[in-house]
Write a protein that holds these residues in place. Structure first.
Motif, PDB file in Angstrom:
ATOM      1  N   ASP A 239     -16.149   2.189   8.042  1.00  0.00           N
ATOM      2  CA  ASP A 239     -17.252   3.062   8.416  1.00  0.00           C
ATOM      3  C   ASP A 239     -16.996   3.556   9.833  1.00  0.00           C
ATOM      4  OD1 ASP A 239     -19.569   4.240   9.189  1.00  0.00           O
ATOM      5  OD2 ASP A 239     -20.885   2.545   8.692  1.00  0.00           O
ATOM      6  N   LYS A 240     -16.859   4.870   9.971  1.00  0.00           N
ATOM      7  CA  LYS A 240     -16.488   5.419  11.276  1.00  0.00           C
ATOM      8  C   LYS A 240     -17.672   6.022  12.025  1.00  0.00           C
ATOM      9  CE  LYS A 240     -14.783   9.581   8.984  1.00  0.00           C
ATOM     10  NZ  LYS A 240     -13.640  10.398   8.654  1.00  0.00           N
ATOM     11  N   THR A 241     -18.871   5.918  11.435  1.00  0.00           N
ATOM     12  CA  THR A 241     -20.031   6.602  12.018  1.00  0.00           C
ATOM     13  C   THR A 241     -20.217   6.283  13.500  1.00  0.00           C
ATOM     14  OG1 THR A 241     -20.962   5.983   9.901  1.00  0.00           O
ATOM     15  CG2 THR A 241     -22.375   7.274  11.350  1.00  0.00           C
ATOM     16  N   ASP A 242     -20.271   4.989  13.821  1.00  0.00           N
ATOM     17  CA  ASP A 242     -20.526   4.609  15.213  1.00  0.00           C
ATOM     18  C   ASP A 242     -19.379   5.023  16.142  1.00  0.00           C
ATOM     19  OD1 ASP A 242     -22.875   3.603  14.384  1.00  0.00           O
ATOM     20  OD2 ASP A 242     -22.289   1.484  14.495  1.00  0.00           O
ATOM     21  N   LEU A 244     -17.525   7.591  15.910  1.00  0.00           N
ATOM     22  CA  LEU A 244     -17.581   9.037  16.173  1.00  0.00           C
ATOM     23  C   LEU A 244     -18.690   9.414  17.150  1.00  0.00           C
ATOM     24  CD1 LEU A 244     -16.763  10.431  12.612  1.00  0.00           C
ATOM     25  CD2 LEU A 244     -15.409  10.806  14.686  1.00  0.00           C
ATOM     26  N   LYS A 245     -19.633   8.474  17.351  1.00  0.00           N
ATOM     27  CA  LYS A 245     -20.725   8.746  18.292  1.00  0.00           C
ATOM     28  C   LYS A 245     -20.311   8.561  19.737  1.00  0.00           C
ATOM     29  CE  LYS A 245     -24.517   7.382  15.292  1.00  0.00           C
ATOM     30  NZ  LYS A 245     -25.070   6.104  14.854  1.00  0.00           N
ATOM     31  N   LYS A 286     -16.260  -0.256  11.833  1.00  0.00           N
ATOM     32  CA  LYS A 286     -16.606  -1.354  10.923  1.00  0.00           C
ATOM     33  C   LYS A 286     -15.613  -1.283   9.769  1.00  0.00           C
ATOM     34  CE  LYS A 286     -21.470  -1.446  12.102  1.00  0.00           C
ATOM     35  NZ  LYS A 286     -21.604  -0.099  12.736  1.00  0.00           N
TER      36      LYS A 286
END
Ligand code: FES
Ligand code: FES
Lengths: 731, 152
Positions: A239-242, A244-245, A286
């Protein structure tokens, strides 16, 4: 000597044979690419690939090997300059890109000078010969009346002309045949055998030296990679969401594992506009991993297992005389078991590479010990051809073997291709410690018999260690020939000798680290020999000299550079003499010694230790080295000083442990290094020799740990068979 | 905007205030003489002088350096220059990578102490790792610099 043969008529390229593979010497092709041409108003003369003389007298010499503190950017060109009778002040050194035309460039195995001393002299001799011919032509005299002298050609009448003023004529001349070349007499050497400062020293101290970490390209991105904690584990999902933030993070990509010895491990790459954002982004990922089969690896359990394997019969590598008979007839039997952990290189500069893929071309800038292997990896990954890939070698902030494995070059290439921009991959220190190519873990069992006079009559050496070969041929469970010689070529005069190897399977990538197998073998053999001296009731120095025995060649079947017992005894005597072995030492101090032959060089060290409140202190190290003809005295001294510290670091603190397949250490707090306050004074003597030049970068390391352990025994009566000493609470 | 004063020059940079000073110096301002070795304050490769005190720039947020005078290896100070010359004279560096940090630590020492003894040198330099093992020459070069200063 092999003859020069034409391999291409067009550009009158010639090649000479070398132990290290073919080396091409090209005539009249500039050593510069079009990009960095010399100023237009200068004319250049390129007698071969390593030399460019310009009409203003400036001289550019090529260093084909990597500079990582080993001094090659100074020593190799100095050989050319000496033979050419050039003025060192006029020399600029240019780093070669990775290209087979330079011969073997792998800066590894302590062999740069050993392989290149003769070829570099040849390059210098070719240049000098052509300049002499040019002057003779200009003056219309015989070449025999001309000689070279400090950047001039001098005629017997006294007139002289500068090298630069001969460029135009020299350019038109044919390269002399190899068998017509003449060489300087060693007594006339100006640079060889002297102390030369590093050509890069000013850049080092002003911060202008460019390492892989410092190279910048327009629009370059920085990448940090999260790799699986367990070797060869794979990604289930991420999971790359965080990530990329994080401000500055621009992309997150999946890196495939490339299943090759030097292929990328695979993982998730965070690409950012600065290094810190890439590091932060990496922490924010993650990832769910499939740890794979190496999850079973626990180094403690593994040590027990390989120790069992050396306590039973193994595969026989050497069986001289009759060991069981010797043991039966012995008046005393001594046996000991040695256990040494994994180590990691920890060069001060982490692995770093920049790749810039454009279409099917790629240019790389890397701190690499092996530009040609790097090139091969890039070519194969991109499925492109050789001329499309350029590998530029930056300065290396240390290598120690880590940077001869270009997996990080592959990572940068994958990323650059993916995002269409130059990418610099920067390993964190944690990455370097957790995802490297580890120095092997080992168990060794030694058993010896003594007769009534205290002479050694039998010697059994059994060892088990995961082999470096397993990195190249997965599944290999036994040490290779290259990992056995330091045990089978035992330089002791013993009638009955048996060497066996036990099984050991690799669960991490195993690789070479400064002095490689000589660390475990140098340790066990030297500590055990010391133990035997005490068992025999003899002084360790006398005992050892006697054990090495009469002057002889220990390995007569070796192809070249044979192990000469006289040279081995000599370095031991020199180290002992410099330490004044036998003299009264201050209360609470003691000496220990070790001597070892590796990389074709002979090294002995005597160390002085003390113990205060159960804490060890090394005060002095007296090292003697015989490495044949000396090229740069300063470098050899520096390498011996550095090797003492490197050897002390591994003796005191060096230990990588593995739990459930993952490396437990992470940075310099739990993978410690010797620091200034623990530093002894290292006294170095280089034995004068006219023998062929041999290794310097590595052979100073193996003697240090055993010499320390032997000194501690002398002082306290306690002998340590396992390293590091921090495990015993004495450092 | 964060304003940094480095080697007598003013730099206005637009970065997160948490960014460690090291990366602002290297990646944003472009002075690459200050090195990354561990990122955790353990090795000293990243040392700079902050208002004349040595700090590990890898663990100092850039905001903490605002308004202070920063000296990096590229900068000029009397002691730094003298030390650099001794480093050259004694061929101290091997790979050279740790040496900017070593020189900054030594500069900070001589700025405070005209005549350090071995123990004081050890204390000042203990935070700087040299994997190549040049400690012996570093110590000698510091002593040599002190001697030179005494003569002048
Ligand atoms: S990088 Fe800052 S102390 Fe190591
Ligand atoms: S000179 Fe290489 S780490 Fe210090």
């Amino acid at each position: 000597m092999k003859t020069i043969k034409n391999i291409s008529r067009r550009s009158f390229v010639k090649s000479i044979g070398l132990a290290s593979g073919g080396l091409i010497i090209a005539c009249n092709t500039s050593i510069f690419s079009d990009k960095d041409k010399i100023p237009k108003d200068l004319i250049d003369f390129n007698p071969n690939l390593f030399v460019q003389l310009n009409s203003d007298g400036s001289l550019i010499l090529i260093a084909s090997r990597s500079e990582m503190g080993n001094g090659v950017r100074t020593s190799l060109p100095s050989i050319i300059a000496d033979e050419m009778d050039a003025d060192w002040e006029k020399v600029t050194v240019k780093q070669a890109t990775g290209d087979k035309k330079y011969g073997d460039q792998n800066t590894d195995g302590s062999r740069s000078i050993r392989y290149l001393f003769e070829p570099m002299r040849k390059m210098g001799a070719i240049a000098r010969t052509m300049l002499i011919s040019a002057a003779a032509q200009k003056w219309d005299v015989s070449t025999s009346e001309c000689s070279a002298e400090n950047h001039f050609i001098v005629h017997s009448s006294g007139k002289k002309i500068g090298f630069g003023d001969l460029v135009e004529i020299a350019k038109t001349l044919k390269t002399p045949e190899e068998d017509t070349l003449t060489y300087k007499s060693p007594k006339d050497y100006k640079y060889i055998g002297k102390d030369l400062s590093s050509v890069d020293v000013k850049d080092y101290v002003t911060g202008s030296a460019i390492y892989g970490l410092d190279k910048r390209l327009p629009n370059m991105k920085f990448m940090a990679v999260q790799r699986c904690p367990v070797t060869f584990g794979t990604i289930k999902s991420f999971d790359k969401t965080d990530a990329l933030k994080i401000p500055g993070v621009e992309a997150v990509i999946e890196l495939p594992r490339i299943e090759r010895p030097f292929g990328a491990l695979g993982g998730v790459g965070v690409i950012a506009s600065n290094t810190w954002a890439a590091f932060k982004g990496k922490e924010a990922l993650k990832i769910e991993w499939d740890f794979g089969e190496n999850e079973v690896y626990n180094s403690k359990k593994f040590m027990n297992q390989i120790t069992k394997n050396v306590h039973k019969n193994g595969k026989v590598l050497k069986d001289k005389g009759n060991i069981s008979k010797a043991f039966k007839k012995a008046s005393k039997i001594i046996e000991s078991t040695f256990q040494l952990p994994h180590l990691i290189h920890a060069p001060m500069e982490v692995p770093v590479a920049i790749a810039w893929v454009q279409g099917d071309s790629c240019e790389v800038w890397a701190s690499t010990q092996t530009p040609q292997a790097s090139r091969k990896e890039v070519i194969d990954y991109l499925k492109t051809s050789e001329e499309k890939v350029t590998i530029n070698v930056t300065l290396l902030g240390g290598g120690f073997g880590r940077k001869s494995k270009p997996d990080y070059v592959v990572e940068a290439t994958i990323a650059s291709k993916e995002i269409n921009a130059p990418v610099q991959v920067v390993w964190t220190r944690e990455d370097e410690i957790k995802h490297g190519y580890y120095h092997t873990v080992s168990a060794q069992y030694l058993k010896a018999s003594l007769n009534n006079e205290g002479n050694v009559t039998g010697w059994l050496h059994r060892f088990a260690l995961p082999s470096i070969s397993s990195t190249f041929a997965p599944g290999v469970e036994y040490a290779s020939g290259g990992e056995s010689g330091s045990a089978t070529n035992l330089p002791f005069n013993i009638k009955n000798v048996k060497v066996e190897i036990g099984k050991a399977k690799a669960h991490v990538r195993i690789g070479w680290l400064r002095s490689v197998i000589n660390i475990p073998h140098g340790f066990s053999i030297n500590v055990f020999a010391d133990e035997l001296a005490y068992a025999a009731g003899k002084d360790p120095l006398d005992f050892r000299l006697n054990l090495i025995g009469e002057d002889r060649i220990v390995n007569p079947k070796a192809k070249n550079l044979k192990l000469n017992s006289a040279r081995l005894k000599n370095v031991l005597k020199v180290a002992a003499k410099n330490a004044k072995w036998g003299k009264e030492l201050p209360e609470g101090h003691a000496y220990g010694l070790a001597v070892h032959y590796s990389f074709f060089s002979y090294v002995a060290s005597v160390v002085e230790v003390s113990m205060k409140n159960n804490k060890l202190r090394v005060h002095n190290v007296y090292t003697a080295i015989d490495c044949g003809v000396v090229v740069n005295r300063n470098t050899i001294k520096a390498q011996m000083e550095g090797a003492a510290i490197f050897g002390m670091s591994l003796a005191y603190y060096g230990k990588i442990t593995v739990k459930d397949g993952a490396i437990e250490q992470s940075n310099f707090h739990d993978y410690k290094m010797i620091r200034m306050n623990e530093t002894p004074t290292v006294h170095v003597e280089i034995v004068e020799s006219t023998e062929k030049s041999t290794g310097v970068g590595e052979p100073g390391v193996p003697v240090i740990a055993p010499a320390i352990v032997n000194a501690i025994y002398k002082l306290t009566g306690k002998r340590y068979y396992n390293l590091p000493l921090s495990d015993h609470g004495i450092v | 905007m964060i304003t940094l004063h480095i080697n007598g020059e003013k730099h206005e940079i637009n970065v997160s205030s948490e960014m460690p000073l090291l990366w602002a110096i290297r990646d944003i301002i472009g002075l690459t003489g200050t090195k990354y070795g561990c990122g955790k304050g353990l090795c000293g490769s990243c040392k700079v002088l902050l208002d004349n005190s040595p700090v590990q720039s890898c663990i100092i947020p850039v905001s903490a350096a605002e308004g202070k005078e920063i000296l990096t290896i590229e900068g000029k100070s009397k002691n730094l220059q003298l030390l650099q010359q001794s480093w050259i004279d004694l061929n101290v560096p091997q790979c050279g990578f740790c040496q900017p940090g070593q020189l900054i630590a030594a500069t900070a020492l001589l700025d405070k102490n005209d005549n350090p003894n071995d123990t004081e040198i050890d204390e000042a330099m203990i935070g700087n790792i040299c994997r190549c093992g040049t400690y012996q020459r570093i110590k000698k070069a510091i002593h040599k610099t002190v001697e030179l200063k005494k003569q002048n």
